[in-house]
Design a protein around this motif. Structure first.
Motif, PDB file in Angstrom:
ATOM      1  N   GLN A 106      -0.174   4.270 -11.178  1.00 25.56           N
ATOM      2  CA  GLN A 106      -1.234   3.413 -10.821  1.00 25.56           C
ATOM      3  C   GLN A 106      -2.248   3.186 -11.928  1.00 25.56           C
ATOM      4  N   THR A 107      -3.015   2.111 -12.127  1.00 24.85           N
ATOM      5  CA  THR A 107      -3.748   1.744 -13.061  1.00 24.85           C
ATOM      6  C   THR A 107      -5.039   1.061 -12.609  1.00 24.85           C
ATOM      7  N   PRO A 108      -6.294   1.034 -13.104  1.00 24.83           N
ATOM      8  CA  PRO A 108      -7.379   0.320 -12.746  1.00 24.83           C
ATOM      9  C   PRO A 108      -7.151  -1.074 -12.346  1.00 24.83           C
ATOM     10  N   VAL A 109      -6.260  -1.927 -13.333  1.00 24.43           N
ATOM     11  CA  VAL A 109      -6.160  -3.074 -13.011  1.00 24.43           C
ATOM     12  C   VAL A 109      -5.171  -3.839 -11.955  1.00 24.43           C
ATOM     13  N   LEU A 110      -4.311  -2.605 -11.681  1.00 21.82           N
ATOM     14  CA  LEU A 110      -3.156  -2.857 -10.826  1.00 21.82           C
ATOM     15  C   LEU A 110      -3.927  -2.322  -9.280  1.00 21.82           C
ATOM     16  N   ARG A 111      -4.828  -1.540  -9.174  1.00 23.02           N
ATOM     17  CA  ARG A 111      -5.614  -1.197  -8.124  1.00 23.02           C
ATOM     18  C   ARG A 111      -6.596  -2.168  -7.774  1.00 23.02           C
ATOM     19  N   ASP A 112      -7.198  -3.148  -8.717  1.00 22.33           N
ATOM     20  CA  ASP A 112      -7.983  -4.235  -8.250  1.00 22.33           C
ATOM     21  C   ASP A 112      -7.069  -5.133  -7.711  1.00 22.33           C
ATOM     22  N   ARG A 113      -6.065  -5.548  -8.135  1.00 27.25           N
ATOM     23  CA  ARG A 113      -5.166  -6.527  -7.830  1.00 27.25           C
ATOM     24  C   ARG A 113      -4.788  -6.018  -6.340  1.00 27.25           C
ATOM     25  N   LEU A 114      -4.317  -4.963  -5.988  1.00 26.14           N
ATOM     26  CA  LEU A 114      -4.035  -4.718  -4.628  1.00 26.14           C
ATOM     27  C   LEU A 114      -5.146  -4.651  -3.869  1.00 26.14           C
ATOM     28  N   VAL A 169       0.940  -1.242   0.057  1.00 27.82           N
ATOM     29  CA  VAL A 169      -0.194   0.031  -0.239  1.00 27.82           C
ATOM     30  C   VAL A 169       0.846   1.226  -0.014  1.00 27.82           C
ATOM     31  N   SER A 170       2.061   1.273   0.791  1.00 30.03           N
ATOM     32  CA  SER A 170       3.080   2.204   0.862  1.00 30.03           C
ATOM     33  C   SER A 170       3.510   2.542  -0.622  1.00 30.03           C
ATOM     34  N   LEU A 171       3.998   1.459  -1.102  1.00 28.95           N
ATOM     35  CA  LEU A 171       4.730   1.852  -2.714  1.00 28.95           C
ATOM     36  C   LEU A 171       3.576   2.126  -3.397  1.00 28.95           C
ATOM     37  N   TRP A 172       2.419   1.813  -3.339  1.00 29.47           N
ATOM     38  CA  TRP A 172       1.313   2.348  -4.315  1.00 29.47           C
ATOM     39  C   TRP A 172       1.107   3.729  -4.176  1.00 29.47           C
ATOM     40  N   ALA A 173       0.984   4.381  -3.136  1.00 26.55           N
ATOM     41  CA  ALA A 173       0.707   5.514  -2.645  1.00 26.55           C
ATOM     42  C   ALA A 173       1.968   6.214  -2.924  1.00 26.55           C
ATOM     43  N   SER A 174       3.191   5.945  -3.106  1.00 29.97           N
ATOM     44  CA  SER A 174       4.280   6.764  -3.393  1.00 29.97           C
ATOM     45  C   SER A 174       4.457   7.014  -4.929  1.00 29.97           C
ATOM     46  N   ARG A 175       3.700   6.285  -5.727  1.00 33.28           N
ATOM     47  CA  ARG A 175       3.832   6.361  -7.128  1.00 33.28           C
ATOM     48  C   ARG A 175       2.648   6.514  -7.829  1.00 33.28           C
ATOM     49  N   PRO A 176       1.896   7.570  -7.720  1.00 35.20           N
ATOM     50  CA  PRO A 176       0.502   7.881  -8.384  1.00 35.20           C
ATOM     51  C   PRO A 176       0.515   7.700  -9.893  1.00 35.20           C
ATOM     52  N   GLU A 177       1.871   8.077 -10.428  1.00 34.41           N
ATOM     53  CA  GLU A 177       1.895   8.267 -11.949  1.00 34.41           C
ATOM     54  C   GLU A 177       1.763   6.684 -12.539  1.00 34.41           C
ATOM     55  N   ILE A 231       2.118 -10.956  -2.651  1.00 36.38           N
ATOM     56  CA  ILE A 231       1.931  -9.428  -2.619  1.00 36.38           C
ATOM     57  C   ILE A 231       3.463  -8.709  -2.959  1.00 36.38           C
ATOM     58  N   TYR A 232       4.472  -9.528  -2.914  1.00 39.40           N
ATOM     59  CA  TYR A 232       5.771  -9.140  -3.571  1.00 39.40           C
ATOM     60  C   TYR A 232       5.746  -9.262  -4.793  1.00 39.40           C
ATOM     61  N   GLN A 233       5.316 -10.074  -5.397  1.00 38.19           N
ATOM     62  CA  GLN A 233       5.044 -10.286  -6.885  1.00 38.19           C
ATOM     63  C   GLN A 233       4.155  -8.961  -7.327  1.00 38.19           C
ATOM     64  N   PHE A 234       3.192  -8.577  -6.819  1.00 40.07           N
ATOM     65  CA  PHE A 234       2.472  -7.285  -7.194  1.00 40.07           C
ATOM     66  C   PHE A 234       3.400  -6.156  -6.918  1.00 40.07           C
ATOM     67  N   CYS A 235       4.081  -6.044  -5.984  1.00 41.56           N
ATOM     68  CA  CYS A 235       5.356  -4.941  -5.899  1.00 41.56           C
ATOM     69  C   CYS A 235       6.205  -4.860  -7.284  1.00 41.56           C
ATOM     70  N   ILE A 236       6.602  -6.052  -7.408  1.00 45.54           N
ATOM     71  CA  ILE A 236       7.765  -5.799  -8.656  1.00 45.54           C
ATOM     72  C   ILE A 236       6.826  -5.463  -9.912  1.00 45.54           C
ATOM     73  N   ASP A 237       5.664  -6.110 -10.007  1.00 42.31           N
ATOM     74  CA  ASP A 237       4.746  -5.918 -11.175  1.00 42.31           C
ATOM     75  C   ASP A 237       4.522  -4.197 -11.186  1.00 42.31           C
ATOM     76  N   PHE A 238       4.317  -3.652  -9.969  1.00 43.04           N
ATOM     77  CA  PHE A 238       4.080  -2.321 -10.079  1.00 43.04           C
ATOM     78  C   PHE A 238       5.160  -1.388 -10.429  1.00 43.04           C
ATOM     79  N   LEU A 239       6.429  -1.642 -10.051  1.00 43.55           N
ATOM     80  CA  LEU A 239       7.619  -1.177 -10.298  1.00 43.55           C
ATOM     81  C   LEU A 239       8.077  -1.060 -11.869  1.00 43.55           C
ATOM     82  N   GLY A 240       7.323  -1.986 -12.481  1.00 43.61           N
ATOM     83  CA  GLY A 240       7.668  -2.160 -14.003  1.00 43.61           C
ATOM     84  C   GLY A 240       9.068  -2.266 -14.093  1.00 43.61           C
TER      85      GLY A 240
END
Length: 403
Positions: free
Chosen positions: A263-271, A253-261, A315-324
């Motif tokens: 964020q996508t609807p698909v990733l928001r649903d995963r989180l 959640v902290s990683l998500w909040a730190s990078r609003p640029e 959760i950590y797989q999501f974080c890595i995917d979110f980082l691109g």
């Protein structure tokens, strides 16, 4: 005393400890020692042994106050000590004097503990272990090898399961000890892992000696004592933060909040789905702890361990995917450090970059019992399903073929 009165007492003691030993200004060992003296290390333990003799579920009351004031989570500082050694010592050590001599320095983290169970030829089949324990007067002589021993290079004491009788079936010929990791005949060698760290070790015993007073449980009942350790280990590994949204999911959640640029609807649903799963696991763990009362956890602790391990990985797989593309950039951790650095613990801090935590999470479904073992336990001991066929059942250990 009612549960409400017990909760009030626990809360009052926690506030007193914080007032007299502010964790933000005193050494952490002093603060955690004060928690032990107040009975807040494990509130379900007896008074005088770091507890108050109240319901296990009230630990959350103390933890919210202590950690809210700035205390670290003790389990993170001495995981094998808090999660496994303490409950095993409490239940099986030979006298209260022995218990006290180990428990307070364990609780204050002055003494780090490790767990000496797995061997090169005995992982999931733990009862097949070969490390020998031979009686010699009022001592035991230990020879053999253990592997994947977390924090062995920093540990003062180790929980050791060894074979004291090779002439009986494998589960019946085991005895359980506490061994001095700094004693003669104990050699620890680090194992470098995927993250670049070396928190795991292999440990060799060559005519190492243990006084019989450091035996836990009866001779030949090591498997029963080991079950105390393993059930508590799985409960500790499966537990999540007592606060809603705490634990691993808070990092996502902290990683998500730190990078609003990014964020996508698909990733928001995963989180969102991961947060819901984390909350369900937290509530399940809370219910399990509360139902345990003042006793130890049962096989239901395997639910939290199995679910928590797989959830951490997701959760950590999501974080890595979110980082691109940034998610693949990892320069290693701990490589090139000296043995002195490792001895101070610098090489075992898992709270590095998110990439490191992703790599470390690969071990979650293996350590503390694989997810396959957890499913077998739940199937057999919770659901009552037939057990696996065991070709060596009833066979003396020395006659079992080994590779």
């Amino acid at each position: 005393m009612s549960n409400g009165a017990d909760a009030d007492r626990v809360a009052e003691l926690a506030r007193e400890v914080v007032a007299d030993h502010d964790p933000k200004s005193v050494p952490i060992q002093e603060f955690l020692g004060a928690c032990y003296d107040a009975g807040l290390s494990w509130v379900h333990f007896p008074e005088g042994l770091g507890g108050l003799g109240v319901s296990r579920g009230l630990q959350a009351v103390a933890d919210r106050i202590l950690q809210g004031a700035g205390s670290p989570v003790p389990l993170g500082l001495n995981p094998m000590g808090y999660g496994m050694a303490a409950p095993t010592i409490r239940e099986h050590a030979q006298s209260d004097d022995v218990k006290k001599s180990w428990l307070r320095p364990l609780a204050s983290t002055e003494d780090i503990w490790c767990q000496l169970f797995s061997e090169p030829g005995a992982g999931s089949d733990l009862a097949g272990l070969a490390t020998s324990a031979v009686p010699d007067g009022d001592e035991w002589v230990i020879n053999g090898q253990k592997v994947w021993t977390s924090l062995a290079h920093r540990a003062r004491w180790g929980l050791l399961l060894a074979r004291s009788n090779p002439d009986v079936p494998k589960h019946k010929g085991l005895t359980y000890f506490v061994i001095d990791m700094r004693g003669p005949g104990v050699e620890t060698r680090p194992l470098r892992q995927l993250t670049g760290q070396a928190e795991f070790n292999e440990v060799y015993f060559t005519d190492a000696r243990i006084p019989d007073a450091h035996r836990l449980g009866a001779v030949g009942n090591g498997w029963g004592v080991a079950m105390t350790t393993l059930m508590n280990e799985r409960s500790a590994l499966g537990g999540s933060g007592s606060r809603r949204g705490a634990g691993t999911i808070a990092e996502a959640v902290s990683l998500w909040a730190s990078r609003p640029e990014q964020q996508t609807p698909v990733l928001r649903d995963r989180l969102t789905q991961l947060w819901l799963r984390a909350e369900a696991q937290r509530l399940t763990s809370e219910r399990s702890r509360a139902s345990a009362g003042v006793g130890g956890p049962g096989p239901e602790g395997s639910i939290g361990k199995m679910v928590g391990a797989e959830l951490n990985q997701h959760i950590y797989q999501f974080c890595i995917d979110f980082l691109g593309p940034e998610g693949v950039l990892y320069h290693g951790y701990g490589t090139g450090r000296s043995e002195d650095d490792q001895e101070e613990g610098a090489d075992t801090d898992w709270r590095g970059p998110i990439q490191q935590r992703f790599l470390r999470s690969r071990a979650n479904t293996i350590e503390g019992g694989t997810s396959d073992v957890m499913r077998n336990i739940l199937g057999e001991r919770i659901l009552g399903l037939p057990g696996d066929l065991r070709a060596d059942a009833g066979m003396p250990w020395k006659e079992i073929p080994r590779g």
